[in-house]
Design a protein around this motif. Sequence first.
Motif, short mmCIF file in Angstrom:
data_model
loop_
_atom_site.label_atom_id
_atom_site.label_comp_id
_atom_site.label_asym_id
_atom_site.label_seq_id
_atom_site.Cartn_x
_atom_site.Cartn_y
_atom_site.Cartn_z
N GLY A 1 -19.84 15.05 -28.49
CA GLY A 1 -20.14 16.20 -28.80
C GLY A 1 -21.24 16.08 -29.71
N TYR A 2 -22.06 16.99 -30.02
CA TYR A 2 -23.24 16.74 -31.05
C TYR A 2 -22.89 17.35 -32.27
CZ TYR A 2 -25.51 15.33 -26.69
OH TYR A 2 -25.68 14.85 -25.38
N ASN A 3 -23.81 17.07 -33.46
CA ASN A 3 -23.41 17.74 -34.73
C ASN A 3 -24.98 17.63 -35.34
OD1 ASN A 3 -22.95 18.58 -37.35
ND2 ASN A 3 -21.44 17.07 -37.87
N ASN A 4 -25.75 18.72 -34.97
CA ASN A 4 -27.17 18.69 -35.05
C ASN A 4 -27.75 17.48 -34.39
OD1 ASN A 4 -27.05 20.85 -36.76
ND2 ASN A 4 -26.38 19.70 -38.56
N SER A 5 -28.56 16.70 -34.87
CA SER A 5 -29.23 15.54 -34.16
C SER A 5 -28.24 14.44 -34.13
CB SER A 5 -30.68 15.17 -35.08
OG SER A 5 -30.29 14.79 -36.19
N ASN A 6 -27.05 14.40 -34.87
CA ASN A 6 -26.22 13.40 -34.69
C ASN A 6 -25.23 13.41 -33.68
OD1 ASN A 6 -27.58 12.15 -36.68
ND2 ASN A 6 -26.12 12.80 -38.58
N PHE A 7 -24.40 12.68 -33.38
CA PHE A 7 -23.14 12.50 -32.38
C PHE A 7 -21.96 12.79 -32.82
CE2 PHE A 7 -26.87 10.32 -30.64
CZ PHE A 7 -27.07 10.87 -29.34
N ASN B 1 -20.05 12.44 -37.44
CA ASN B 1 -21.59 12.67 -37.81
C ASN B 1 -22.36 11.59 -37.75
OD1 ASN B 1 -23.67 14.52 -38.50
ND2 ASN B 1 -23.42 13.99 -40.66
N MET B 2 -22.17 10.92 -36.42
CA MET B 2 -22.76 9.42 -36.19
C MET B 2 -24.16 9.47 -36.21
SD MET B 2 -22.48 6.28 -35.38
CE MET B 2 -20.72 6.35 -35.32
N ASP B 3 -24.93 8.91 -36.96
CA ASP B 3 -26.16 8.63 -36.91
C ASP B 3 -26.68 7.83 -35.74
OD1 ASP B 3 -28.92 7.79 -37.60
OD2 ASP B 3 -28.49 7.31 -39.75
#
Length: 169
Positions: A121-127, A145-147
Amino acid sequence: MIEKIKKFIVRIFFGDDYLSDILFLIFIFIVYFIIQIVYPPLFSVIVSPSMEHYYFNFQKYEQYNITQQEFFQFPYPNGLYVGDIVIILPINTQYLRIGDVILYKGISLYKNEDIFHRIVGYNNSNFIIMGDNNPGPIIFEGENNMDPNRIIGIGILRIPLLGYIKLLI
């Protein structure tokens, strides 16, 4: 001079004596070491069972709105196993999509390790990512919240069991 080089190359690849076999092995080692200098993660070995499917439970993907039918269209729907080699290519993270298996740089307990996990999935612009064999994202690794800057590349090809050679060495 060019003819001699051509004959030497033909002997390395198509010779039928021991010397040509030895020359071929030397060639393979040279290519391997050049790759290790230019792009080390190209041939990455699976060292943990976090992507194995021996006791796979699909239900954890439902919270990310991934259906079972969608999951089996993802790359590596049957998992990755300890000792597999995965060929990794660098990729612009804007081209990554849910289901892709990525290699990322560990930051906490696994500081010196590269980790293979799947984007869920996505968390804003992170993965948001997690291993297929894990109950969820590893919070202390930042998988929830992977950069994108931590992502090394995407897995494009699995070579089963050949990585055991590297693991044994």
